[in-house]
Design an enzyme around this catalytic site. Structure first.
Site, PDB file in Angstrom:
ATOM      1  N   TYR A 298     -49.813   4.765  20.460  1.00  0.00           N
ATOM      2  CA  TYR A 298     -49.145   3.457  20.469  1.00  0.00           C
ATOM      3  C   TYR A 298     -48.094   3.372  19.339  1.00  0.00           C
ATOM      4  CZ  TYR A 298     -49.907  -1.801  20.999  1.00  0.00           C
ATOM      5  OH  TYR A 298     -49.841  -2.770  21.410  1.00  0.00           O
TER       6      TYR A 298
ATOM      7  N   ASN B 191     -54.974 -11.942  22.508  1.00  0.00           N
ATOM      8  CA  ASN B 191     -54.965 -12.465  23.976  1.00  0.00           C
ATOM      9  C   ASN B 191     -54.771 -13.921  24.190  1.00  0.00           C
ATOM     10  OD1 ASN B 191     -55.933  -9.682  24.658  1.00  0.00           O
ATOM     11  ND2 ASN B 191     -58.000 -10.263  24.535  1.00  0.00           N
TER      12      ASN B 191
ATOM     13  N   ASN C  40     -58.789 -10.660  35.525  1.00  0.00           N
ATOM     14  CA  ASN C  40     -60.195 -10.761  34.956  1.00  0.00           C
ATOM     15  C   ASN C  40     -60.338 -10.037  33.730  1.00  0.00           C
ATOM     16  OD1 ASN C  40     -60.091  -8.382  36.540  1.00  0.00           O
ATOM     17  ND2 ASN C  40     -62.325  -8.029  36.085  1.00  0.00           N
TER      18      ASN C  40
ATOM     19  N   ALA D  55     -59.136  -9.799  29.835  1.00  0.00           N
ATOM     20  CA  ALA D  55     -59.024 -10.929  28.707  1.00  0.00           C
ATOM     21  C   ALA D  55     -57.857 -11.743  28.664  1.00  0.00           C
ATOM     22  CB  ALA D  55     -59.308 -10.323  27.202  1.00  0.00           C
TER      23      ALA D  55
ATOM     24  N   TYR E 222     -46.987  -6.464  30.372  1.00  0.00           N
ATOM     25  CA  TYR E 222     -47.529  -6.423  29.025  1.00  0.00           C
ATOM     26  C   TYR E 222     -48.481  -5.482  29.075  1.00  0.00           C
ATOM     27  CZ  TYR E 222     -51.449  -9.256  31.100  1.00  0.00           C
ATOM     28  OH  TYR E 222     -52.585  -9.737  31.706  1.00  0.00           O
ATOM     29  N   GLY E 223     -48.764  -4.579  30.123  1.00  0.00           N
ATOM     30  CA  GLY E 223     -49.681  -3.647  30.076  1.00  0.00           C
ATOM     31  C   GLY E 223     -49.437  -2.571  31.222  1.00  0.00           C
TER      32      GLY E 223
ATOM     33  N   MET F 160     -52.370  -0.585  32.784  1.00  0.00           N
ATOM     34  CA  MET F 160     -53.632   0.073  32.991  1.00  0.00           C
ATOM     35  C   MET F 160     -53.617   0.980  33.836  1.00  0.00           C
ATOM     36  SD  MET F 160     -55.003  -1.602  30.648  1.00  0.00           S
ATOM     37  CE  MET F 160     -57.056  -1.209  31.199  1.00  0.00           C
TER      38      MET F 160
ATOM     39  N   LYS G 290     -65.351  -7.718  27.419  1.00  0.00           N
ATOM     40  CA  LYS G 290     -64.672  -7.162  26.321  1.00  0.00           C
ATOM     41  C   LYS G 290     -65.634  -7.052  24.997  1.00  0.00           C
ATOM     42  CE  LYS G 290     -60.950  -8.927  23.112  1.00  0.00           C
ATOM     43  NZ  LYS G 290     -59.753  -8.183  24.017  1.00  0.00           N
TER      44      LYS G 290
END
Lengths: 354, 354
Positions: free
Chosen positions: B70, B143, B169, B171, B260-261, B263, B346
């Site tokens: 990160y 989130n 689905n 968060a 924003y991600g 995955m 989560k």
């Protein structure tokens, strides 16, 4: 047939009263689907002028349009050509803002410039000063404007700021280099490697390029450290694929990449970290859409005023080009798709040799 | 050792005067590099408060931080955890804006919430109303704020406008669905297919989702025609790869995709035509960077005020979650990377079970 009573002047070059046009009835490879047709010249209506087209560039977008691959699709049959320079040889009785002898360029798209004569309403044309050379005028509409808008509209650049671009020797790329020189921005231009690379570098340097690197060189370059060049805030991309990815890596935090072409025919690949952590923005630019949206805007007036002055003062020069007699159009349409980036030569149809 | 003369209250849960912390000395897989350490509680300095952490979510970004992957790298050794909810159990003599018994969340990043107690300056903490449940409060920082900012800051949305998102689905995805419901935007959520897909669809529908489609369904969907849903102006992407490409195809002309991600661990692939002819913009969003830049802004105050009210009124609910006793942290850190999109659950460390 032209009615001589309604017109006040005919350019002395006019030796014939017929129009030669390139046209296509179906989409396909230009060399296959383009044909020459000959028709009589029509008298201009009251609100029209007759234009004798002198020169008309052959742009990659023209080829893609004929292929049916371009989003801007004229109804068929169509006469190709979006750019060009012509001379007003006759005017209708109600036309106020143009005179016989004026030099004009298209004020819009799809005017069909690949012909020797045509009639247009005066709103479809824009007068250009004669001090701008015919070659420069013939390509004023697209490439210089594209370079101008991309440098003006996305990031506020200050003198000393850096921009980076690929396709540095494309018609737009050469305009970008020259405008950067005028406005005191540092330009880093990436070009494809080739046997005569030093010759190309010399040419771009003579236009005012600050740094010229091959695709190989940009990958491992240290110029942003060793030469203390500020990281670019703006990247201009007409290639996409791996090339654009390498370019984007050099952008400053918060920078922006503008894509205006995709010569590699590969999509743009964007690393996740560039978006999230480096806050890089990826946008596109399409001159046709900008023109449609800003047809009567002050911004457009100012742009033509400024570009015109720069061409007049020789601060801007036309990119490398080759005039092709109109009847040899096949050479131009076959090679035009390769003009950006590969040969660096722009093909221009010469209607004074019909 | 805590000096009882300087504090005015100790929460009754305090049965011990030692702090249990998770910490890591080197980057690596959390299950390997995380260890538990026990230290005495230090007395808070004059400008500090002692916080007893109650709950701390385990976010994918926490895992990536521990892995060293990160961009936000705390100096090592480090105590992980960016989110959590705690209770003020002691205050230094100069602290004005916090009282013993206040419920607090981190006001910034890298506060190291994966421990039972710690001292902080009052500026490092933000008071939250007790009407907000502890679970909701523990995950207020990242989130809901991410969903809020992405819906507010990039496009001006009007009631009736559509947004599209993948990871529906996740968060953040569940927050997006609920905020769209509150603000009267139509939400189209894409989720991965799974055996219990109808169960998931029912859950997201109960949160207010308008349309929920699997990756397969989004490819051939006609909902934008058949249901007369306006094409989305905004797409939110936490997956990238092929999934994001499919999402982007549905964007309206001039729309924007916010990443924003990632995955899928694949880059974002952007077709040239989307950039040039559809005028789609591709940007990223990183909550950490936004918070740093807007720490003391009105926008941030307003956001917490509005989100707090929505949680209090049960207009916003926490996403599916699982409380894991602090000493069983291994279960949480092993599964946390899969919470977004796959299980939809989560993991939250429960420090009341140290």
């Amino acid at each position: 047939m032209i009615n001589l009573t309604s017109i006040r002047y005919i350019n002395t070059i006019v030796k014939t009263d017929s129009v030669k046009s390139l046209f296509y009835k179906e989409y396909g490879e230009p060399a296959d689907v383009l044909h020459v047709t000959t028709q009589p010249i029509n008298q201009p209506k009251n609100n029209e002028v007759s234009v004798k087209w002198l020169l008309a560039p052959v742009n990659p977008a023209d080829i893609n349009t004929i292929q049916g691959k371009y989003p801007s699709k004229p109804p068929l049959p169509a006469i190709p050509g979006n750019e060009g320079v012509g001379e007003v040889i006759a005017i209708g009785s109600n036309v106020k803002h143009l005179s016989i002898g004026d030099r004009v360029i298209p004020n819009g798209t799809n005017l069909g410039t690949w012909r020797t004569y045509a009639n247009y309403t005066s709103e479809e044309l824009m007068k250009v000063p004669k001090e701008i050379g015919t070659i420069e005028a013939s390509m004023l509409n697209v490439n210089p404007c594209t370079a101008y808008r991309m440098l003006k509209d996305f990031v506020e650049l200050k003198p000393g700021d850096t921009i980076i671009q690929n396709g540095g020797n494309s018609a737009v790329g050469q305009m970008v280099i020259q405008l950067c020189k005028v406005w005191n921005y540092k330009s880093v231009s990436v070009v494809r490697d080739r046997p005569n690379i030093q010759e190309l570098k010399n040419h771009l340097s003579s236009l005012g390029a600050d740094e010229i690197l091959t695709e190989n060189e940009i990958r491992k370059t240290q110029i942003f450290k060793s030469k203390k060049l500020p990281s670019p805030k703006l990247a201009l991309n007409c290639i996409c694929g791996q090339n654009a990815l390498e370019i984007s890596r050099h952008l400053a935090h918060g920078g922006i990449m503008i894509t205006y072409g995709g010569m590699s025919r590969e999509p743009l690949t964007v690393p996740i970290s560039a978006l999230i952590f480096k806050d890089i923005t990826f946008k596109g630019f399409w001159m046709t859409a900008w023109t449609k949206k800003n047809m009567d805007s002050i911004e457009r007036q100012n742009m033509f005023c400024e570009l015109g002055a720069l061409f007049k003062n020789k601060k801007l020069k036309a990119p490398l080009h080759k005039l092709v007699p109109f009847h040899q159009y096949q050479e131009a349409v076959i090679n035009a798709l390769h003009t950006d980036g590969r040969t660096g030569v722009k093909y221009i149809l010469d209607m004074t040799k019909p």
